[in-house]
Enzyme design. Structure first.
Site, PDB file in Angstrom:
ATOM      1  N   LYS A  83       0.811  -1.215  -0.039  1.00 30.14           N
ATOM      2  CA  LYS A  83       0.200   0.188   0.063  1.00 30.14           C
ATOM      3  C   LYS A  83       0.828   1.363   0.000  1.00 30.14           C
ATOM      4  CE  LYS A  83      -4.569  -1.612   1.811  1.00 30.14           C
ATOM      5  NZ  LYS A  83      -4.140  -3.015   1.895  1.00 30.14           N
TER       6      LYS A  83
ATOM      7  N   GLU B   7     -10.017   7.418   3.652  1.00 29.19           N
ATOM      8  CA  GLU B   7     -10.917   6.637   4.726  1.00 29.19           C
ATOM      9  C   GLU B   7     -10.216   5.429   4.569  1.00 29.19           C
ATOM     10  OE1 GLU B   7     -11.798   6.516   1.172  1.00 29.19           O
ATOM     11  OE2 GLU B   7     -11.742   4.354   1.061  1.00 29.19           O
TER      12      GLU B   7
ATOM     13  N   SER C 169       1.641  -9.832  -0.962  1.00 29.60           N
ATOM     14  CA  SER C 169       1.382  -8.405  -0.914  1.00 29.60           C
ATOM     15  C   SER C 169       1.656  -7.951   0.413  1.00 29.60           C
ATOM     16  CB  SER C 169      -0.133  -8.240  -1.147  1.00 29.60           C
ATOM     17  OG  SER C 169      -0.918  -9.100  -0.408  1.00 29.60           O
TER      18      SER C 169
HETATM   19  C1  PLP Z   1      -4.990  -4.128   1.745  1.00 31.78           C
HETATM   20  C2  PLP Z   1      -4.486  -5.388   1.336  1.00 31.78           C
HETATM   21  C3  PLP Z   1      -4.738  -5.961   0.210  1.00 31.78           C
HETATM   22  C4  PLP Z   1      -5.960  -5.865  -0.507  1.00 31.78           C
HETATM   23  O1  PLP Z   1      -5.864  -4.515  -1.214  1.00 31.78           O
HETATM   24  P1  PLP Z   1      -5.634  -4.549  -2.921  1.00 31.78           P
HETATM   25  O2  PLP Z   1      -5.893  -3.114  -3.359  1.00 31.78           O
HETATM   26  O3  PLP Z   1      -6.729  -5.747  -3.414  1.00 31.78           O
HETATM   27  O4  PLP Z   1      -4.301  -4.939  -3.314  1.00 31.78           O
HETATM   28  C5  PLP Z   1      -4.001  -7.175  -0.147  1.00 31.78           C
HETATM   29  N1  PLP Z   1      -3.229  -7.480   0.609  1.00 31.78           N
HETATM   30  C6  PLP Z   1      -2.702  -6.917   1.993  1.00 31.78           C
HETATM   31  C7  PLP Z   1      -1.352  -7.203   2.455  1.00 31.78           C
HETATM   32  C8  PLP Z   1      -3.252  -5.668   2.288  1.00 31.78           C
HETATM   33  O5  PLP Z   1      -2.943  -4.821   3.095  1.00 31.78           O
END
Ligand code: PLP
Length: 394
Positions: free
Chosen positions: A90, A112, A378
């Protein structure tokens, strides 16, 4: 050839656009006119790239996971977004947007947040740049996500509870929109995924595209091949997935696999599997696919992972799904938790439960042997320890 990216009207095929109240039009229009110009500026690029390198810690490694590869009979590479500062992808987006806000002369940042992850990433870059930060969050979510609320406060942000409706993410979104309408001159609204009115989905996709920009180069260095056979990522709103797909979308040799949160099961009534259960409609300012009742009310989603607990997907995903360019699948809560434990014990990496959804789909894939597979990891699992502890009696 099909265009999978945004056209000059702000659409991806049938999806996208800017469905906003008239009072928001000037703010969104300013952004639409400026964003491409600002992003292309040499000074913007220099600052963006320098912060990604020295503050976020990029490039994130592309790691060949040996024991995972043995299990599946393919070369499984992990794109390690979990190693970024603040522990997920993010921050790539919030760094990009805060620089854009500065270039537009904005002094006050609003956002938000549902689970608090995007709120923390926003509060982080506001502290970094010394900008005022106001984060709207549902009252219910504030109670559920106390550690992230404390992080935001420690970073100097003001956390404002949204007390209407179900007191969750959609109510926080309404409050943030209202704030933006009332403060059009000095305020910039940072959206956390590839959702919202045009140009947000395109802008966020660009900031996250560094993921596949790096992965493509790293894969070529490690394997001698430009194109992996598969790339996988989890989808909430879809920003890490679009970032992971971006530089492979026009390379039709690469299979794109997007993994949604099946929750307790696609037909259980407790799910966030948008493409399986959703229909076309308008959500958060753009036309996309969302889970809704016959009369168009948004259905409350469910997922064990807060980051995937969203009733829609970004418009570019809706387009990739409808054209068949991307394969959209889902993984249940329990399957994702098992995959999280598996990665931990095979590779010594505790993943975010969001990311574990993408890993879980490997169990369903069949390989001939030797394929190259890139999975977007992610985020890291520290924030999810309570859930893992409960589920596995740790
Ligand atoms: C917020 C988040 C997501 C989901 O958000 P996307 O916009 O779909 O990427 C996925 N993995 C993690 C670790 C997150 O914090």
């Amino acid at each position: 050839m099909t265009n999978y990216f945004v056209n000059d009207k702000g659409y991806y095929g049938d999806f996208g656009g800017a469905y906003i109240p008239e009072m928001l039009y000037p703010n969104v229009e300013e952004l639409r006119q400026q964003y491409l110009k600002v992003i292309k500026e040499e000074s913007f690029q220099q600052e963006f790239r320098a912060l990604l390198k020295d503050y976020v810690g990029r490039p994130s490694p592309l790691y060949l996971a040996k024991r995972l590869s043995e299990r599946y009979g393919a070369n499984i590479f992990l794109k390690r977004e979990d190693l970024n500062h603040t522990g997920a992808h993010k921050i790539n987006n919030t760094i990009g947007q805060i620089l854009l806000a500065e270039h537009l002369g904005k002094k006050r940042i609003i956002a938000e947040t549902g689970a608090g992850q995007h709120g923390v990433a926003t509060a982080t870059v506001c502290a970094l740049r010394g900008l005022e930060c106001v984060v709207y969050m549902g009252e219910v979510d504030i109670k559920r996500q106390a550690p992230n609320v404390a992080r935001m406060k420690m970073l100097g942000a003001t956390v404002v509870p949204a007390t209407s409706g179900s007191k969750t993410l959609k109510d926080a979104t309404n409050e943030a929109m209202r704030d933006w309408i009332n403060n059009p001159e000095d305020t910039y609204y940072i959206i956390g995924s590839v959702v919202g009115p045009h140009p947000y989905p395109d802008m966020v996709a660009y900031f996250q595209s560094v993921i596949s920009e790096e992965a493509k180069k790293q894969l070529a260095e490690q394997t001698g091949k430009q194109s992996p056979d598969y790339v996988l990522a989890c989808v909430g709103g879809g920003s890490n997935a679009i970032g992971m797909f971006y530089h492979f979308i026009d390379d039709e040799q690469v299979q794109l696999i997007a993994v949604e949160a099946g929750g307790k099961g696609v037909d259980s009534g407790f799910t966030a599997a948008t493409t399986a259960k959703g229909k076309e409609g308008v959500l958060h300012g753009s036309r996309s696919i969302l889970m809704q009742t016959a009369d168009g009310q948004v259905v409350e989603p469910h997922s064990v992972s807060a980051g995937l607990d969203y009733p829609g997907i970004g418009p570019q995903h809706a387009h990739l799904f409808k054209t068949g360019r991307g394969k959209y699948v889902s993984i249940t809560d329990d399957e994702s938790l098992d995959a999280g434990l598996r990665l931990t014990q095979l590779e010594g990496i505790i993943p975010a439960i969001e990311s574990a959804h993408a890993l879980a789909y490997l169990e369903y894939m069949e390989f001939k042997g030797g394929e190259n597979v890139v999975v977007c990891l992610s985020g890291r699992g520290d924030k999810d320890m309570e859930t893992y502890m409960k589920h596995f009696n740790l």
